[in-house]
Design an enzyme around this catalytic site. Structure first.
Site, short mmCIF file in Angstrom:
data_model
loop_
_atom_site.label_atom_id
_atom_site.label_comp_id
_atom_site.label_asym_id
_atom_site.label_seq_id
_atom_site.Cartn_x
_atom_site.Cartn_y
_atom_site.Cartn_z
N GLU A 87 4.58 28.51 10.35
CA GLU A 87 5.28 28.19 9.10
C GLU A 87 6.78 27.93 9.31
OE1 GLU A 87 4.46 30.87 5.90
OE2 GLU A 87 2.29 30.50 5.95
N GLU A 218 -4.97 31.04 7.92
CA GLU A 218 -4.70 32.25 7.13
C GLU A 218 -5.21 32.02 5.72
OE1 GLU A 218 -0.73 33.76 6.71
OE2 GLU A 218 -0.20 33.17 8.75
#
Length: 254
Positions: A87, A218
């Site tokens: 990220e 995720e």
């Protein structure tokens, strides 16, 4: 951080007992990688975000990273992918992603290892169905496509619900049957997870990545500190995610 946690060996044994076949490591934890030896469990191994700049600017750093973290385990563990950071896109560190991925790929090839290199992104990379920074994401997509590597995506319907509760219905986010149905052109969605995943596919297509696979790296639902963040909702989300995924839209996950 928790305490009284089981050892890596105990954790891997528990995963084997419940027949977990794929896991993801956010960093190359040597104890966990050693515990994975001959376990039959596949793993995505990540780099630290702080390592991206040296990996991008110094090819020898990538070679040393592979030598230290991957080579000692490669003959005993099915390492399915290297995740260059987590990220960091969009953000200032994202500028290092393409070269870090490229140098890691070169280092793996030099070590005679056929392991694809990717990165993990959140849905914050999207704006109105396109990537926020087409230049960087187009370069990453070209790399992924040329190497037949997947894009790792962290998908959290809870965040979409929490950010716009008036328009994102809870039943749509929780995979509940008989609830909200959303139409987007020729496509109809009965849950938010599929809608969010397809938004990534659509954005990839717009930068030439129609063949790039999307792996959900995720997902989950919080149990506290939010209006819908309850244990019951978390249980509903996870159970429905496992039970009610569309078999025609198989999702690979870690």
């Amino acid at each position: 951080m928790g305490n009284n946690l089981p050892s890596p060996a105990q954790t891997i044994a528990q995963l084997q007992q419940i027949k977990v076949s794929n896991i993801r490591l956010f960093s190359p934890n040597q104890d966990v990688l050693t515990a994975l030896h001959d376990s039959g469990i596949s793993v995505v191994v990540g780099t630290f975000n702080d390592d991206l700049q040296p990996l991008a600017t110094d090819p020898s750093a990538a070679a040393k990273w592979v030598e230290a973290n991957i080579l000692p385990h490669s003959s005993h563990v099915n390492i399915t992918c290297i995740a260059a950071g987590n990220e960091v896109y969009p953000g200032t560190t994202a500028q290092y992603l393409p070269n870090a991925m490229r140098n890691l790929d070169i280092a793996l090839n030099a070590a005679k290892l056929s392991i694809p290199v990717s990165t993990a992104v959140s849905l914050q990379v999207l704006s109105a169905g396109v990537f926020k920074n087409d230049a960087i994401m187009a370069e990453i997509t070209t790399l992924l496509s040329s190497k037949h590597a997947p894009l790792l995506v962290n998908i959290y319907p809870y965040l979409a619900r929490a950010g716009d509760p008036n328009n994102v219905k809870l039943d749509f986010a929780l995979f509940k049957e008989g609830g909200t149905v959303v139409s987007d052109g020729q496509y109809t969605y009965v849950n938010l997870f599929d809608s969010m995943t397809d938004a990534v596919h659509s954005a990839l297509e717009k930068v030439g990545g129609s063949e790039v696979r999307v792996i959900v790296s995720e997902t989950g639902w919080p149990t506290a500190q939010g209006a819908d963040a309850t244990t019951d909702n978390a249980q509903i989300y996870i159970n429905n995610l496992i039970r009610k995924r569309d078999p025609e839209k198989a999702r690979e996950g870690y």
